[in-house]
Structures are given as structure tokens and as C-alpha cells.
Write a protein that holds these residues in place. Sequence first.
Motif, PDB file in Angstrom:
ATOM      1  N   ALA A 259       0.851  -1.187   0.000  1.00  0.00           N
ATOM      2  CA  ALA A 259       0.000   0.000   0.000  1.00  0.00           C
ATOM      3  C   ALA A 259       0.890   1.241   0.000  1.00  0.00           C
ATOM      4  O   ALA A 259       2.005   1.204   0.516  1.00  0.00           O
ATOM      5  CB  ALA A 259      -0.901  -0.007   1.235  1.00  0.00           C
ATOM      6  N   VAL A 260       0.401   2.306  -0.606  1.00  0.00           N
ATOM      7  CA  VAL A 260       1.199   3.524  -0.722  1.00  0.00           C
ATOM      8  C   VAL A 260       0.391   4.717  -0.248  1.00  0.00           C
ATOM      9  O   VAL A 260      -0.787   4.851  -0.573  1.00  0.00           O
ATOM     10  CB  VAL A 260       1.621   3.768  -2.193  1.00  0.00           C
ATOM     11  CG1 VAL A 260       2.504   5.003  -2.292  1.00  0.00           C
ATOM     12  CG2 VAL A 260       2.336   2.564  -2.762  1.00  0.00           C
ATOM     13  N   ALA A 261       1.053   5.572   0.538  1.00  0.00           N
ATOM     14  CA  ALA A 261       0.428   6.824   0.957  1.00  0.00           C
ATOM     15  C   ALA A 261       1.217   7.966   0.343  1.00  0.00           C
ATOM     16  O   ALA A 261       2.429   8.051   0.520  1.00  0.00           O
ATOM     17  CB  ALA A 261       0.448   6.931   2.479  1.00  0.00           C
ATOM     18  N   GLU A 306       2.258  -4.152   4.225  1.00  0.00           N
ATOM     19  CA  GLU A 306       3.243  -3.078   4.241  1.00  0.00           C
ATOM     20  C   GLU A 306       2.636  -1.808   3.660  1.00  0.00           C
ATOM     21  O   GLU A 306       1.923  -1.845   2.660  1.00  0.00           O
ATOM     22  CB  GLU A 306       4.483  -3.469   3.425  1.00  0.00           C
ATOM     23  CG  GLU A 306       5.572  -2.420   3.520  1.00  0.00           C
ATOM     24  CD  GLU A 306       6.831  -2.768   2.734  1.00  0.00           C
ATOM     25  OE1 GLU A 306       6.903  -3.854   2.135  1.00  0.00           O
ATOM     26  OE2 GLU A 306       7.743  -1.912   2.723  1.00  0.00           O
ATOM     27  N   LEU A 307       2.947  -0.693   4.315  1.00  0.00           N
ATOM     28  CA  LEU A 307       2.512   0.619   3.850  1.00  0.00           C
ATOM     29  C   LEU A 307       3.760   1.456   3.640  1.00  0.00           C
ATOM     30  O   LEU A 307       4.607   1.539   4.519  1.00  0.00           O
ATOM     31  CB  LEU A 307       1.610   1.280   4.904  1.00  0.00           C
ATOM     32  CG  LEU A 307       1.276   2.761   4.679  1.00  0.00           C
ATOM     33  CD1 LEU A 307       0.307   2.912   3.515  1.00  0.00           C
ATOM     34  CD2 LEU A 307       0.689   3.374   5.941  1.00  0.00           C
ATOM     35  N   SER A 308       3.880   2.053   2.458  1.00  0.00           N
ATOM     36  CA  SER A 308       5.056   2.853   2.176  1.00  0.00           C
ATOM     37  C   SER A 308       4.648   4.305   1.995  1.00  0.00           C
ATOM     38  O   SER A 308       3.656   4.603   1.332  1.00  0.00           O
ATOM     39  CB  SER A 308       5.720   2.327   0.902  1.00  0.00           C
ATOM     40  OG  SER A 308       6.795   3.160   0.563  1.00  0.00           O
ATOM     41  N   TRP A 330      -2.542   2.204  14.558  1.00  0.00           N
ATOM     42  CA  TRP A 330      -3.343   1.084  14.046  1.00  0.00           C
ATOM     43  C   TRP A 330      -2.492   0.070  13.285  1.00  0.00           C
ATOM     44  O   TRP A 330      -2.820  -1.113  13.223  1.00  0.00           O
ATOM     45  CB  TRP A 330      -4.507   1.565  13.178  1.00  0.00           C
ATOM     46  CG  TRP A 330      -4.109   2.413  12.001  1.00  0.00           C
ATOM     47  CD1 TRP A 330      -4.053   3.778  11.964  1.00  0.00           C
ATOM     48  CD2 TRP A 330      -3.693   1.966  10.699  1.00  0.00           C
ATOM     49  NE1 TRP A 330      -3.627   4.202  10.728  1.00  0.00           N
ATOM     50  CE2 TRP A 330      -3.399   3.115   9.930  1.00  0.00           C
ATOM     51  CE3 TRP A 330      -3.530   0.706  10.106  1.00  0.00           C
ATOM     52  CZ2 TRP A 330      -2.958   3.052   8.614  1.00  0.00           C
ATOM     53  CZ3 TRP A 330      -3.094   0.639   8.789  1.00  0.00           C
ATOM     54  CH2 TRP A 330      -2.813   1.805   8.060  1.00  0.00           C
ATOM     55  N   ALA A 331      -1.392   0.521  12.706  1.00  0.00           N
ATOM     56  CA  ALA A 331      -0.586  -0.380  11.880  1.00  0.00           C
ATOM     57  C   ALA A 331       0.095  -1.452  12.724  1.00  0.00           C
ATOM     58  O   ALA A 331       0.171  -2.614  12.320  1.00  0.00           O
ATOM     59  CB  ALA A 331       0.451   0.413  11.089  1.00  0.00           C
ATOM     60  N   ASN A 337       3.620  -3.157   8.418  1.00  0.00           N
ATOM     61  CA  ASN A 337       4.889  -2.444   8.528  1.00  0.00           C
ATOM     62  C   ASN A 337       4.790  -1.128   7.789  1.00  0.00           C
ATOM     63  O   ASN A 337       4.290  -1.081   6.669  1.00  0.00           O
ATOM     64  CB  ASN A 337       6.018  -3.255   7.882  1.00  0.00           C
ATOM     65  CG  ASN A 337       6.517  -4.327   8.810  1.00  0.00           C
ATOM     66  OD1 ASN A 337       6.694  -4.091  10.003  1.00  0.00           O
ATOM     67  ND2 ASN A 337       6.713  -5.507   8.258  1.00  0.00           N
ATOM     68  N   VAL A 338       5.284  -0.071   8.410  1.00  0.00           N
ATOM     69  CA  VAL A 338       5.291   1.222   7.743  1.00  0.00           C
ATOM     70  C   VAL A 338       6.715   1.500   7.281  1.00  0.00           C
ATOM     71  O   VAL A 338       7.635   1.528   8.102  1.00  0.00           O
ATOM     72  CB  VAL A 338       4.807   2.334   8.692  1.00  0.00           C
ATOM     73  CG1 VAL A 338       4.855   3.687   7.990  1.00  0.00           C
ATOM     74  CG2 VAL A 338       3.396   2.032   9.179  1.00  0.00           C
TER      75      VAL A 338
END
Lengths: 620, 219
Positions: A259-261, A306-308, A330-331, A337-338
Motif C-alpha cells: 500500500a502507498v500513501a 506493508e505501507l510505504s 493502528w498499523a 509495517n510502515v
Amino acid sequence: MTGKPHEPLLALVQKPGRYTGGELGSAQKDPAAVALRYAFCFPDTYEIGMSHLGMKILYGLANAREDCWCERVFAPWIDMEALMRERGVPLWALESGDPVAAFDVIGFTLQYEMSYTNVLNMLDLAGLPLRAADRTGLTPLVIGGGPCACNPEPLAPFFDLFLPGEGEEVSGELLDLLKAHKAAGTDKRSFLRAAAQLPGVYVPALYDVTYQPDGTLAAVTSRDGAPPRVRKRVVADLDGSYFPDNFVVPFLETVHDRAVAELFRGCVRGCRFCQAGFLYRPIREKSAGTVNRQSRALCDATGYEELSLCSLSTSDYADLIPLLEGLLAWADPQRVNVSVPSLRADNVPPALLERLAKERRSGLTFAPEAGTQRLRDVINKNITEEQVLSTVCRAFAGGWTAVKLYFMIGLPTETEDDVRGIAALAQTVVDAFYHHPAKPKGKGVQVSVSTACFVPKPFTPFQWEPMDTKERLAEKQALLRGTVRSRKISLSCHHADISLLEGAFARGDRRLADVLEDAWRAGCRFDGWDDQLRLDLWEAAFAAREIDPCFYTARRRTFDELLPWDHMDYGISKRFLRREAEKAYAAAVTPSCRERCAGCGAERLSLCEAKAGSAGSSSG
Amino acid sequence: MRPVRIWWSKAGRAKYISHLDTVRAMTRAVRRAGIPLWYTEGFHPHPYLTFPLPLPLGQESLREPMDLRIETDLPDGEILTRLAAALPEGLAALEVTAPVLGPGDIAAADYRIYIPFPAPEEAAAWTARAGERLAAGGLTAAKIGKQGHRKVEKEISLSALLSAYRLAAEGSAARLTVRLAAGSEQNCNPALLLEALDAPCGAEICRTGLLDKTGAPWR
């Protein structure tokens, strides 16, 4: 999707998952119920294209319209292409399996010059004429966007139109216009004239180009009411603009499978070599609350672990620490994983480094870009050796033992001392490890030095600069190899041949279109892949057209030369770029936009201007 | 912590998802479903999620097992409903049970194979020839095996791994149902059998069930 002509090929290729579609989150619609079919094409492999955030945004946005079905198309790998040609199976879109030639819009995202032959190859595999002039129907309309649309001239004859800048708003306006023209049964010529009136639409056929006897441009003249300069589109408010709450989740492992922010667009730094730092101005941040809400929705919908965080320089995000606290709340319980890439060595908060140390999986990466302070000042990479060292020392104390350092070779004003400085800086990092009292016990340090070849790009202060020749780049790479003494330092150098081709096309004009087509016909594709590049075929293609690539790469342009991209308006004024170039020669730095406005001109790109029209003010 | 066995099926274009990609897709589906996975303890916690018998790339299955451990006593029906809603096209959740037998108890698998031909005559001719060769026994195949770290090619006897079959031509296709050894001790990919029988490309293979040493369904 049963009974499609490509199905029998799937059992015969590597990684059939590249071609099957049907992933979670992919859009399925009834073709009879939509007015427009849109093939979003990424001219590289599935694994690379599926990692690209822009495609996810525009795909989600187009499919949010009930009247449009947007599907994905990637470049088939060599083995699949051979089978398709052997059996006469035309290029298909992943969601429906339908042939691309029957779509209304074929949109290419142009991320990298070395994907241009893949664009031609995909048009050909679809069974379409390559040249826009030979595609006489209103549809399929072949359009292009992405960073390379800032100088699309080498591709001009193949495309019906380009969308410089950000696509969120203009692609919807274009679809509306096409839908109306399709319903009215108008021809392509009238449609293109109307499209050229939309802000941020560049119809290359409406611009005549003439040349001087010396080969430089004489004039670029618009006609049929097209604006003399096309201003790029920008989204004014990132908090209010569309961001997908779901991604297509690939089955295959892609390059960035997570996932991407998106934190912000633009960059406050103004590193003079960095095209992205100028193309995406002005800086616009998304609020921490929006990022947090969108990230959580995305992780819930996709199941990603995973969130990047994505931006040009993550540690410049104003609310980074509060954002991370909000995300981790929350992660962590959800075991997401951030990851925090794109950190600058001069402003990584110690708290962040401690936090990253907990989830450490890989090495820490920094990009000093140049080996000496003088050259870092020339390129305006405002980082000192002390800042690099203090950050890596904190990293060593936190348990890291692997550091990656990115540099460029061939930067303007570079001397042999600057090249040796790369090895010296890497050695200083090695020494710092062994002198560090809190270094991890019983472990060695590994410093990986990676050097790219500098490629001057449009809309940067170095857009007039000559690029080093192949011989010069090879000498400098050899010098660097000879200077590295420690076995703790590993060195890798980027392929100079690829960089030189990239350099020719980055600042190329329309005459390169013939070379491109010839090279593709001779068999060039996937030129950005070291194992696929056929330099011999490229050299023959340039020679056959009597075009010297050095005209585009190795020539110093004067400040008053008309450049092939001067009729594109990215907000940045030519006056500002020239001022920055002159400061570079004097090794004078420009502070970040946060400290003091450098007067680049991008502030003109406000929302009201985008609405008012694209007849750009002449700022050159 | 509670071990559960989830039965699932794979059909259509999902058959092109490799085993490792299926593991990843299932893990994400379980996460999306909000099924509370139990994580291993230790320095790198990871969810406990295993597949007793990997399904080869390109093959469908009517009923495959997946074992996982969950943290709470979420009822079986709830696990099934949630997972069914979270799976991508082509993967379906069928049933949730308590594991009875271990992966080592898998002894054989049944397959249903459909082999298309351009014309009925060719289907009939191939079926006749393949039938004779199956009846005669002594079918062999070359298989890449490991000897320590080295890869070695060894010859395996397909006929010994094959315990029952039925073969018939039907229009311009041949239909073969076959029971082959499966599991950790001896395993035979039906694609090897088709190759030994000189079957044309394009056969559709579907695993229909797993069996234990007694020939009863593996549970």
C-alpha cells in the motif's frame, strides 16, 4: 474471459500471471453499459507497471465513472511477444481480454525515455498504425502523460495528444469531450481542435516546427487556435482530490507490492540535477489526517502487510512524526509495517531512526549525489559531510551495519577530485563505523556505493549542459574503481550506454521520431533493461538517418537557444533556471523553498489559473 | 490458538497463479477478512498458514486444504463467510473443518483431465494408443530430483505411481480420470503422465480430491 485468442498462449510463457488479469480490485464492467473503453498502457513489464502509483490513481478515477471502463495493458515480455506474432494474437487488455485496437482511448504513461520503443511495439502488437496521421478514425485516440510529457517531441508523430502535468482533472475533461464527439459523430480533426482548447492538452499536430541550418530550432508555431504555450495541469488541493481506497492487488510479486500513501507533490529543495524537483512544483502537502484515513482504508481493502510513504523527500514532510504516530497506532496492532523511504541525511529525526531500527530489514540509503562539498554546492544538494556522518553514526548506534550511498558521475563542472571524493566519502563512512564506540558488536560494515550517469533533463537549471561522452564517463568510472581501496565498499556503476540514449531522447526534438521507429523496426525494445539493450541497432538507426546523437547529448546549448520544450509551460520560468545555472557555476547554493522563495514561477500555477485557461504567460 | 483447516477451490484464470503467489493471495485474503491469525512468537513473527499439498501452476482444483491457526474461537461458519467475501476471482472458500489427518497422511490424489483435439478422429486415435500404453504398464518419466545440493535427473516409473484410471474419447476430446501418488513421500504431477503419453498441449487438469493411505478421503 473464456475462449479469448490469447488463452492458449498462457501455458507456454514464463509468469502467465502477467497476462491473466482477474486480480482482486480489478474493475469488471459490462462493455455494453459503458460509453467509453479506456486502455491504460504502461510500456514496461507487469511487475514494474503494477508498482506505479500514478496508474493506480488514474485507473481508479476513470473507473469511478459509470460511463467508462478503464483496463490495464502492459508490455508483453519477449517470450509472449514472439508467440503473439507467431500466432497472430493482437494485444489485449487484462480485465476483459478484449483487443486494445477496439478501445476508444489508448493512454500511455511515459515514465522513462527508455520505454519509448515499447510504446511503438505495443501499438504495433495492437495492430494499429504507429503514426497518428495514419490513424484516421476518431477512435482509438492515442494519448500520453507522465513526466516525459514535458518534452514529448521525439514521440510527437505517434501520439494524438499529450497531457503535461497531473492527470486527475484533465483526463476526466478529455473523456467528457470525447464522449460528446463520439455521440455527435464528428471527425478526429474537429475533435483534436476542440481538445487543444482544454487547458493542459497538447496536440502536437497543431504545432509546426522549423529548424535553423545548424540544426537547432527556428520556431514552433501553433495553428488552428491551439495555444502558443501549453501549461501543465496541477491539482490544487491534495486533500480534496481523488485517491483510491482500493488497489488492484497483484498475484505476482511486483517491484513495489504494498500500500502507498502519497504525502506531498513537489519538493522544497531545488536540487539542480533533479527534474522531478522542478516538474512537480509547486509543493502541495496532504494533511496528516487525510494520509492516515486513506492509508487505513487502503490496508483494510487490500490486506497489504506493508505501507510505504511516498514523496520526493519524506523527511521534509512537515508533520512526519505526528503522522507516523497516527499510522503506527493502528498499523502495529494490525501487523502492518510502515516503511519510510526517501529520507535526507540532514534531517532524519532521531525518534524516527529509533523507530525504523525496530523494523529494520534492509540497509539505510542516502543520496549525497556528489563526492565533494564543492560539487554538492554546484548541484544544490544542501547536505554536508558532517550531516551524512552524524546520521550514519546514529544508524550504527541503532544497529545498522549496511549503508547504501547514491552518487552521480558526469555532473557539470565535475573534476577528477570530485570523482575521487566519492570513494573518500565512502571510506569516511567505513572509518566512522570502526571508530564508533556503540557500533554493533562482532559485525563488519558494508557500504554500497552506487553511481548513476548524470543525464541533463528539460526544466532543470542544467537543461543547457553538455552530457559527458561515453569515453569520459568510462574514464571516470575507471578512476573511481581504481580509487576504492576497502573491501568494505562495494561499487556499482550504471550502464553509460543506456544513460546516453536516455540523454538524447530527454532533450530530443521531432527528428528523433524516425530514429526511434527505425530502431524499433530493427528489433529494439526494453532498452532500459541491461540485458535487452541493442546499442548496435541504435547506432545503425542514428547513422541511417544521418543524425549524430551527440547533437542532443554532448552539445552545450546557449541560454538563448529555442529548446524543443519551450512551448510547454511547467510554471518554472526560463529566467529562474538560467539564474540557477549561473549560481551553479559559482558553486552558490539556493535555500529551500521553506526558508526563502527562490522565485521559480510555479506560484502562478494556482487553481484559478488552471481554470482560466492554458494560454500561458510568456515568462521565458 | 486454534488450528483450522479451510477447504478452497481454484478455477478459471486463477489456475495461472503459482503456488507461492497463491500463498500470498490467501494470506492477504485472510487479513482482509479480519480473521485473527495467530502469529509465531520470536524475533520475526509470522502468521501460521500452510498448504499441505501445493497445486502446480496451470491446474485447477475442486477441493484444496489450507491449514491455519487463529487466535480466538471465531465460529467456523463466520470464518467461511468472511473469507468467501474476501477472495479474488477464481478462488472460493468451501468449508471450514478441524484438521483430522496430517499432511504426511496424504497418499494419493484424483485428477480429471480434459484433452482437446482438432478433430474426433485424432481424439479417438490418441485415446486408443494411450489406452494401450497405460494397460501395458512400464511408463516412465524423467524427473529432476535433488541429491544433496546437486540436481540430478532420475527416471521414475509412472505406472507404479498410478493406481486407477479411466480413459475415453468423447467427440473431439479425450477424458482421463486418474489416481496418482501424492504427498511428501511419492508425488506424481499429472503433467508428467500426459507428457509420457504424448498428449498435445492445452490439456485441462483439475485435481478433484486427496486420499489417505487407505484410499479414503484425506480429512
